[in-house]
Write a protein that holds these residues in place. Sequence first.
Motif, mmCIF file in Angstrom:
data_model
loop_
_atom_site.group_PDB
_atom_site.id
_atom_site.type_symbol
_atom_site.label_atom_id
_atom_site.label_comp_id
_atom_site.label_asym_id
_atom_site.label_seq_id
_atom_site.Cartn_x
_atom_site.Cartn_y
_atom_site.Cartn_z
ATOM 1 N N LYS A 72 0.842 -1.215 0.000
ATOM 2 C CA LYS A 72 0.000 0.000 0.000
ATOM 3 C C LYS A 72 0.870 1.255 0.000
ATOM 4 O O LYS A 72 0.619 2.209 -0.739
ATOM 5 N N LYS A 73 1.887 1.238 0.853
ATOM 6 C CA LYS A 73 2.786 2.387 0.981
ATOM 7 C C LYS A 73 3.523 2.646 -0.326
ATOM 8 O O LYS A 73 3.570 3.777 -0.827
ATOM 9 N N VAL A 74 4.105 1.600 -0.900
ATOM 10 C CA VAL A 74 4.844 1.738 -2.156
ATOM 11 C C VAL A 74 3.898 2.188 -3.269
ATOM 12 O O VAL A 74 4.235 3.058 -4.077
ATOM 13 N N GLY A 75 2.697 1.606 -3.297
ATOM 14 C CA GLY A 75 1.699 1.972 -4.315
ATOM 15 C C GLY A 75 1.368 3.451 -4.281
ATOM 16 O O GLY A 75 1.247 4.106 -5.328
ATOM 17 N N SER A 76 1.268 3.994 -3.084
ATOM 18 C CA SER A 76 0.942 5.424 -2.943
ATOM 19 C C SER A 76 2.079 6.315 -3.430
ATOM 20 O O SER A 76 1.861 7.442 -3.873
#
Length: 258
Positions: free
Chosen positions: A80-84
């Motif tokens: 989720k963090k990387v995707g953002s």
Amino acid sequence: MAAVKACNILISGANRGLGLETVKQLSEDSCPKRHIFATCRDPDGPKSEALRELVKKHPSVITIIRLDADDPCSIKESAKKVGSLLGNSGLNLLVNNAGIVAKGTIQTSSVEDMKHTFSTNVIGPLLIIKEFLPYLQTAAKASGTPGMSCNKAAVINISTVGGSISTMPSLYDQFPVLPYCVSKAGFNMLTVLAAEELKADEILCMALHPGWVKTELGGEKAPLEPKESVEGMLRVIGSLTEQQHGGFMDYTGNTIPW
């Protein structure tokens, strides 16, 4: 030397050994627009100090992300963090490097060692591929070029000759690491089956043996320095095409038998 031109790269187990050396070499490359997501279990802990120092040298290139390969929730959160942070550009290169070694034989290996090794070395990479797959698919579609390469979208699984069923028996006396070898054989099968699934999306997937390297895992007797191993692996990674999809190679580019 075939250069790795991938822009967005994620490396697991990036705080020490081969993972750290890979981040170092990729961050020192003059590739424009590169962003490296360096993941590790405890970004603020003492074992991640060298990685934090590297970030100070390349603050616009490296982002440290917490990812514990033995914790499914951590893997989900990291994705989720990387995707953002990726936005619409996707992830070009995923390097599954995190892994653990447990020594033992049939007579001495514990249930705990078998479970923990399998969880970290097989289930962890499986979930990492699963959670980051949408970003790899985005990168593959965005490239607009046919074929496969690490610059487009790729999963590189850092494996070992210890996972080679045909090679390991002759080395077993020297390396009695049954839990590790069994888990890495499973990791190799994961690579082969992931390659089958990822073929339709033109996402390259293969297993890479770094050699016997002088790291915390490899030990002091290992003949190879991390710098030499990683230089070789990056040469191989940069030269990969669909011809090597689903394959098993070492850091010199030689094919290893399953």
